[in-house]
Enzyme design. Structure first.
Site, PDB file in Angstrom:
ATOM      1  N   GLY C 148      32.795  41.639  39.170  1.00 12.60           N
ATOM      2  CA  GLY C 148      33.669  41.699  40.332  1.00 12.60           C
ATOM      3  C   GLY C 148      35.100  41.413  39.902  1.00 12.60           C
ATOM      4  O   GLY C 148      35.335  40.656  38.957  1.00 12.60           O
ATOM      5  N   CYS C 149      36.057  42.010  40.588  1.00 15.73           N
ATOM      6  CA  CYS C 149      37.461  41.815  40.181  1.00 15.73           C
ATOM      7  C   CYS C 149      37.888  40.371  40.414  1.00 15.73           C
ATOM      8  O   CYS C 149      38.553  39.770  39.569  1.00 15.73           O
ATOM      9  CB  CYS C 149      38.368  42.808  40.890  1.00 15.73           C
ATOM     10  SG  CYS C 149      38.207  42.841  42.689  1.00 15.73           S
ATOM     11  N   ASN C 150      37.486  39.805  41.535  1.00 13.47           N
ATOM     12  CA  ASN C 150      37.778  38.385  41.763  1.00 13.47           C
ATOM     13  C   ASN C 150      37.040  37.521  40.748  1.00 13.47           C
ATOM     14  O   ASN C 150      37.561  36.527  40.251  1.00 13.47           O
ATOM     15  CB  ASN C 150      37.324  37.955  43.162  1.00 13.47           C
ATOM     16  CG  ASN C 150      38.074  38.665  44.255  1.00 13.47           C
ATOM     17  OD1 ASN C 150      39.293  38.651  44.296  1.00 13.47           O
ATOM     18  ND2 ASN C 150      37.338  39.323  45.145  1.00 13.47           N
TER      19      ASN C 150
END
Lengths: 342, 342, 342, 342
Positions: C148-150
């Site tokens: 995930g980017c986060n």
């Protein structure tokens, strides 16, 4: 005396703007808000910025008791107002913010909107809602047709020049920069933040924008001959505002003087000193229109720039201004808040 | 009766915001606008969005006849108000929007602002301007010290919780997102559009922001012991608004209930239903503060989010709210316009 | 030797970003682009910024001859990759940019994504794609699960601290500011420009964001005990970028030293001098991650801030970095362009 | 062979853009960076987005050993390049990004820039840097004068039409929308974020923009008679990009065909299918120029729209393109990265 107000299509941006403006209006009370798809919801769910207000719940249009309504604002998608207004009790005055009653010629309506008009008789009674030029008719109207937001912006710049014969009618080019809220709240991929936030992009190119129908009608009537302008709108990454650059052949000094004279007593149209240009940001959130005139190094050329807030002066503010007149109130009531800057 | 108003430092954003708000105030009249560097100019040159208003020309402060002024708003750079207010006639009430009179302890003032206070006696008479908590004192004050905009935002979230003993005083973390207008109109490279428009960046890191002096003072007094919060502001590419995420150890349900009770009769503070978060954009241009409370999957943790417009509720709106009280007007006069959205 | 590349789901933002990055990659050639709903269109119709490139037309996935593909990037909506990858020939290496293979425990997958995993055996072979920490496994993997980017943003900040036991595992709070492109190109009312452009708003409040599954998995494994962080993302009006403020209990000096040591030889992770904070805008358009560490006036507290471009280092850039490794290329090929500023 | 490069004026946006582009250039090495006011600082302090690069420290220009420099980019404020370039060793090739050598007639220079030219002999040797039209001269030049960014944008649209006699030379109106980075990094109140972020505003009205000197020179030479265009630039709240709407009298079909023919083999200029308009956002961060042509409902009218990134194709990218030619490299080296979107 308090006027009882219904807003039809309250879940769109112009509906919300009407609520914002009327919230502090001393003699209007919102008694009904309709929104077909969002019926049953509280306005605060649809527009959290209006949460602190005490507003009626959103209902379907059919649930409204119009015998209890003095004036209805119709902020509906194009095409829906015709039948609706036709079927309302005569006691209800109507300000239509959509396009349904703007064009007096049913053939023109069909040409620009792609379907025949279904309330042609009613259309004949509608008054075009550009307040500063149709004020007397509006006072006595039952039905006022709000102008297109672009149509209003450009007309403030050009009407006095056409009336006075100051410009070459065959050489009018209008390059518009339009805030994104003009596209409304409907779901379109090209209206996503990521698509728009670093882009400037033309649309409705080649003379296909529907507001051209209004220009053709109004400018031709003023000039007493057919007038066709070249009109090119662009999306800019700003929420509110229209900036119209109107390139004309004419004398800048005379043009400036004509605008000053036309608008000197108008509360909502301001002409800047000659040579100064208005910015889109200096009218945001207000019912003001600012106009500027400059000449060019090429003799005989002038630029007239017009700036207003599309949701307010270009739509809901204009609608309230007209409603004030229709209800016998002062035209400026509820509309005097200065622009918000920065 | 009309109250005669002077705005000192009218060329800054908070000065312009005061003009915007007062323009439609029924019982206030702006009789003087000062701006030292821009003295001699028309307000319309400095702020074109105010062009349509009939305003006095900007003058130097020394040119103002204060015998003709009932109340002065001082929207001056930090440090300039002390001597100024000291030298004004006693007949002039003052709302100071700067930091000069916020800290009751001169030593704290010197610690945070780097210079000794020059009007210590006057400081003793100043009332801290967080209206909802100092209302009675403000009504009778001659000098009210406007709060820091961040300080207001966070205090609306935390004061009732500290008073009621609902949260762990040693575990408060406030992460703020701040609109750029809070930096004012002064020239700084890092405030250029090109620098800020696609950036989010923290500043005053490590507990160095001056508004911490206000938190220390207010929260410690409420708690009856020293309270130190962790506070981290960030610049976000929005003009107006502060969104404060306050992470606390406490029960979300009890926290929500305490906020609802505290603010149930307040016209300008709204508590959202539990679980809902306010956005910065839903209070823009208004004197509203929206509060939200959510729990977390980690038991015993809660998040209280506070949103307001830094130029309005966080500064000039608060100032007008206080001025209304000081002048015997209704607190809400001129402040009821709903937020502008979108 | 040229590697033949397919991009599945090329009509989304991460798909377009892959095209952008691979366009100048010296040893990769795009042989197929799929997009179910937009199959049949030229990529230039879907993404005009890629018009000058010579790209294959968009097709349906079933039309691709995978015997001619060395590596496929799957940039599909969550849930669609499982069956797809299961059915691909073994000769095709896969980098999945979605969430389908991130969580090793099928029960965790079902908990966070609401449906049972349909390719559990394949899941066991997938390598978690945080390159700097799984590099050796990635080199030999057939299937890499992009993070995930986060999840990537926060892990760069916290993994070394958890591994080294430098912070209190029960007191981690992450406040994220997320660019809007992270929401993708799908049509949602709250992603319209007019809704987002002047707003900052939290979402997935209370510990409900799906990336928490990744944090739970990775941090617990590192710590050898259950770790639960408090995580709060916010939308900010920027296209690209994530800024993660990680509030921890620990010694800022030791934390900074641990990060410097961890990343000193990494081409894409830079630790700023202690006390300096990275901004979201200083990594835009690049595969860089910038980390900053500051202490606080409260002893024992530290803030670690991590910034990267969600579409690049957080997604498509990471995917290319991993693909380079899987194909025996230098990890940095095609990824060295500096950030775009302003 | 590696070319040794100096960038003079590296602390401005075009200087930083040169560093960005050259960072991945295979045969160029930056050996010197100058910036008078910021001399002594690391580039990473001035531009944090370049932190991960290994760059020389900023020095004063006089500290550079030009015997070790093959080519210098001069990204200096207007007026400073003349004496500087005159005094450089002949062995140093120069690409000047400023205005000092753009106008071949010293009288025109003095008219537009308000001071006499101090290196008139050198001016005679300078080649105008619009690569696609001066390519052969640039290959052999020692000194190339980069074009104005607006001047480049409009010339791509109009040069082929003027050369081919396809449009009325007395009826050219160019309405430009300009990204804010074009104003550079210098401190001006009207370039603050809060001033620009919700505004669109014209400037240099009335035919006073200095780039008109370039249009007059180039278009008159092409036409063999005096040509004066009407030119109106506007600031839009975007960092990078110029969108030029060129309103002309001519046949849209013939115009489109002429542009297609002119640019069919150009790597950096793309003509869209007739009827399609380019957006400012579809060239961001790249050396691409996109052109579109549409007709109008008014017969004989056409609109040619040109879009490019002012910092790249309009300035630093153009400069690198020219430097490649001057150094015997392929023109496209280092310039092939596609635009960044969103």
């Amino acid at each position: 005396m308090t006027h009882k107000i219904a807003i039809l299509g309250a879940s769109g941006y112009t509906g919300a703007e009407l609520v914002r403006l009327i919230a502090t209006h001393p003699t209007m009370e919102i008694v009904a808000l309709s929104a077909d798809r969002k019926a049953g919801q509280e306005m605060s769910e649809v527009y959290p910025h209006l949460r602190h207000l005490n507003l009626p719940k959103l209902v379907k249009m059919g649930e409204i008791d119009f015998s209890n309504v003095d004036l209805a604002f119709a902020a509906l998608p194009h095409g829906l107002s015709q039948a609706l207004v036709r079927d309302l009790p005569d006691s209800v005055k109507v300000v239509d913010l959509g396009a349904d009653f703007r064009l007096r010629d049913p053939a023109e309506y069909e040409k620009w909107y792609g379907a025949p008009h279904v309330a042609v008789e009613l259309q004949k009674t509608a008054v075009y809602g550009l307040t500063e030029f149709y004020r007397d008719d509006i006072k006595n109207a039952r039905l006022v047709a709000g102008t297109g937001c672009n149509a209003a912006t450009v007309q403030y710049a050009l009407r006095p020049l056409i009336s006075a014969g100051l410009i070459d009618l065959d050489r009018i080019i209008c390059d518009l920069k339009n805030g994104i809220s003009g596209a409304g709240r409907s779901l379109k991929e090209n209206m996503l933040f990521a698509e728009r936030s670093t882009d400037v992009l033309g649309y409705a190119q080649g003379g296909t924008h529907r507001h051209l129908g209004e220009f053709d009608q109004e400018f031709s009537q003023l000039a007493g001959r057919d007038v066709r302008i070249q009109f090119m709108p662009h999306l800019v990454p700003v929420n509110r505002g229209i900036l119209a650059d109107c390139y004309v052949d004419g004398d800048a000094q005379a043009i400036h003087a004509a605008l000053v004279e036309q608008y000197q007593d108008e509360p909502f149209v301001t002409v800047l000193p000659k040579g100064k240009l208005p910015g889109m940001g200096q009218v945001m959130g207000s019912n003001q229109c600012h106009l500027g005139v400059v000449g060019d190094r090429i003799p005989g050329r002038a630029l007239v720039v017009s700036a207003l807030d599309n949701l307010c002066k270009g739509s809901s503010g204009q609608a309230l201004q007209n409603a004030n007149l229709m209800l016998g109130e002062s035209e400026v009531t509820g509309l005097m808040s200065p622009p918000v800057f920065p």
